[in-house]
Design an enzyme around this catalytic site. Structure first.
Site, PDB file in Angstrom:
ATOM      1  N   LYS A 149       0.865  -1.173   0.206  1.00 49.99           N
ATOM      2  CA  LYS A 149       0.036   0.005   0.006  1.00 49.99           C
ATOM      3  C   LYS A 149       0.783   1.198  -0.060  1.00 49.99           C
ATOM      4  CE  LYS A 149      -4.214  -1.430   2.123  1.00 49.99           C
ATOM      5  NZ  LYS A 149      -5.288  -1.167   3.169  1.00 49.99           N
ATOM      6  N   LYS A 228       1.613 -10.058   9.026  1.00 53.01           N
ATOM      7  CA  LYS A 228       1.149  -9.216   7.882  1.00 53.01           C
ATOM      8  C   LYS A 228       1.074  -9.792   6.763  1.00 53.01           C
ATOM      9  CE  LYS A 228       0.540  -5.010   6.020  1.00 53.01           C
ATOM     10  NZ  LYS A 228       0.697  -3.557   6.021  1.00 53.01           N
ATOM     11  N   GLU A 238      -7.278  -6.075  -0.718  1.00 51.97           N
ATOM     12  CA  GLU A 238      -8.440  -5.765   0.223  1.00 51.97           C
ATOM     13  C   GLU A 238     -10.007  -5.943  -0.511  1.00 51.97           C
ATOM     14  OE1 GLU A 238      -7.182  -2.809   2.902  1.00 51.97           O
ATOM     15  OE2 GLU A 238      -9.204  -2.289   3.451  1.00 51.97           O
ATOM     16  N   ARG A 243      -7.976  -8.502   4.813  1.00 56.28           N
ATOM     17  CA  ARG A 243      -6.981  -7.407   4.858  1.00 56.28           C
ATOM     18  C   ARG A 243      -7.451  -6.281   5.606  1.00 56.28           C
ATOM     19  NH1 ARG A 243      -2.143  -5.335   0.777  1.00 56.28           N
ATOM     20  NH2 ARG A 243      -1.289  -3.470   2.293  1.00 56.28           N
ATOM     21  N   ASN A 247      -7.262  -2.931   9.604  1.00 56.50           N
ATOM     22  CA  ASN A 247      -7.549  -1.540  10.068  1.00 56.50           C
ATOM     23  C   ASN A 247      -8.038  -1.486  11.506  1.00 56.50           C
ATOM     24  OD1 ASN A 247      -6.948  -0.490   7.450  1.00 56.50           O
ATOM     25  ND2 ASN A 247      -9.186  -1.197   6.815  1.00 56.50           N
ATOM     26  N   HIS A 250      -8.345   1.713  13.316  1.00 55.77           N
ATOM     27  CA  HIS A 250      -7.574   3.043  12.276  1.00 55.77           C
ATOM     28  C   HIS A 250      -8.533   3.753  11.925  1.00 55.77           C
ATOM     29  CE1 HIS A 250      -3.833   0.691  12.320  1.00 55.77           C
ATOM     30  NE2 HIS A 250      -3.307   1.354  11.399  1.00 55.77           N
ATOM     31  N   HIS A 254      -7.330   7.174  12.104  1.00 57.88           N
ATOM     32  CA  HIS A 254      -6.952   8.112  11.169  1.00 57.88           C
ATOM     33  C   HIS A 254      -7.852   9.245  11.328  1.00 57.88           C
ATOM     34  CE1 HIS A 254      -5.593   4.656   7.980  1.00 57.88           C
ATOM     35  NE2 HIS A 254      -4.448   5.259   8.748  1.00 57.88           N
ATOM     36  N   HIS A 267       1.538   8.883  13.978  1.00 55.53           N
ATOM     37  CA  HIS A 267       0.469   7.931  13.337  1.00 55.53           C
ATOM     38  C   HIS A 267       0.320   6.852  14.393  1.00 55.53           C
ATOM     39  CE1 HIS A 267      -1.716   5.385  10.700  1.00 55.53           C
ATOM     40  NE2 HIS A 267      -1.004   4.367  11.124  1.00 55.53           N
TER      41      HIS A 267
END
Ligand code: NAD
Ligand code: GLY
Length: 366
Positions: A149, A228, A238, A243, A247, A250, A254, A267
């Protein structure tokens, strides 16, 4: 005693397969490793940032030169603000000025910002050239350097512009982690704790051991890369939901990161807040028991990661940003919950009101 043998992790993606070399003293092997994959390519851009470049770029450049490559160094300012379209234009222009062509390649040397930005530039330069990841933070070694990604942020939305572009090689040299400042070291454990929570709670004890200053860091990093890898192998683009489990924490993480203004919270720090919110929602909606919730929160605290949302972050602003999330649709969001430690799933039952409740909850000190 001779150094322990280097055992790579294999990422099996058919024609896009690659190895992740994990161990110590690996930077000096860059040229040799690159030649195993890119023997016929010479010119390359080594993309790094203003903190990492002075520490490690020369070693990598020398190793590439010794292997017959012609590296050109491109340095961007350190920090999340460099993960932008403007900065990718600067990098791409420098690549063009340095004479890189379709037979060239990119080496991304740095943390997740450089991996995402460098990978993105490689993905779009002359419609795509190969790239090598040399991750130098805990976070980038266990997470962002693997899986392909790549991308940059828009001012209000993380990772909104990007491409899937797998690296051809990843070199995770654990020695580089010794120069990480404490805060950057700690933030990487948010993603490690996430991996443990969604897939392998047996890692909790090893994470505790590292917090105690003991533990086998190489083994923990290798195990995380394997977690991973397995997820990416099952669902590279995804599309089937596997996958998406990565998240966990997240969605709100995010939104909090963007609401704070990029660079204010690291982050991993924003993800730490998102993990507490997702763990709490899991206790409300999917039967996660209180002890398992507390285990996650306590591990985050052991790495001095924030678990309490401050007054300065308004719920309205976080929700305004959350609504722009790629996973949001008509007030409903695809949200990762835990049934129990190690058992994550993608729920369609989470509504905006649940997210607001979770934000209220994580404002309470623990
Ligand atoms: P980062 O790249 O900004 O690195 C953090 C800081 O540490 C920077 O100041 C950097 O200059 C410094 N640094 C890096 N390596 C160092 C070293 N060895 N010694 C001293 N200083 C060093 O951030 P990060 O935490 O590595 O990555 C965060 C980014 O990764 C975010 O943009 C996030 O969205 C992205 N990410 C991407 C994926 C993915 O799958 N692509 C997954 C997780 C996170
Ligand atoms: N970090 C999320 C993913 O790689 O899918």
């Amino acid at each position: 005693m001779p150094p322990p043998p280097i055992r790579p992790v294999f990422i099996n993606l058919g024609p896009r397969s690659y190895v992740v070399q994990v161990g110590k003293g690996l930077l000096a092997t860059t040229g040799e490793e690159v030649n195993k994959k890119l023997a016929d390519r010479t010119r390359c851009a080594v993309i790094t940032d203003s903190n990492v470049g002075p520490l490690y770029a020369e070693k990598v450049m020398q190793s590439l030169r010794d292997a017959g490559k012609e590296p050109h160094l491109i340095t961007v300012p350190a920090g999340e603000a460099s993960k932008s379209l403007i900065s990718s234009e600067t990098v791409l222009s420098e690549m063009a000025k340095a004479g890189l062509d379709r037979k060239s390649f990119v080496v991304a040397l740095g943390g997740g910002v450089i991996g995402d930005l460098g990978g993105f530039c490689a993905a779009i330069y002359q419609r795509g050239i190969p790239y090598v990841q040399i991750p130098t933070t805990v976070l980038s070694q266990v997470d962002s350097s693997v899986g392909g990604k790549t991308g940059v942020n828009l001012p209000d939305a993380k990772n909104m512009v990007g491409a899937f572009h797998q690296p051809v090689l990843v070199i995770a040299d654990i020695d580089t982690l010794s120069s990480l400042p404490k805060r950057e070291w700690n933030e990487g454990f948010a993603e490690i704790i996430k991996h443990a929570a969604i897939k392998d709670p047996s890692l909790y004890a090893q994470i505790d051991a590292i917090a105690d200053g003991k533990g086998d860091l190489v083994a923990v990093i290798r195990r995380n890369i394997s977690i991973k890898a397995a997820i990416v192998e099952a669902d590279e683009f995804e599309t089937i939901g596997t996958r998406a489990l990565l998240n966990f924490g997240h969605t709100l993480g995010h939104a909090i990161e963007a609401a704070a203004g990029y660079g204010k919270l690291l982050h991993g720090e924003a993800i730490s807040l998102g993990l507490r919110a997702a763990a709490w929602l899991s206790t409300q909606m999917s039967g996660l028991n209180a002890q398992e919730h507390d285990r996650i929160v306590n591990l985050l605290k052991r790495f001095e990661l924030p678990v309490t949302l401050g007054e300065e972050f308004s719920t309205e602003e976080i929700m305004r940003i959350a609504r722009m999330d790629k996973k949001f649709e008509k007030g409903r969001i695809r949200f990762v919950l835990l049934k129990k430690a190690g058992e994550a799933y993608l729920s369609k039952d989470v509504l905006e009101g649940h997210l607001i409740n979770a934000l209220d909850e994580i404002r309470k000190p623990v």
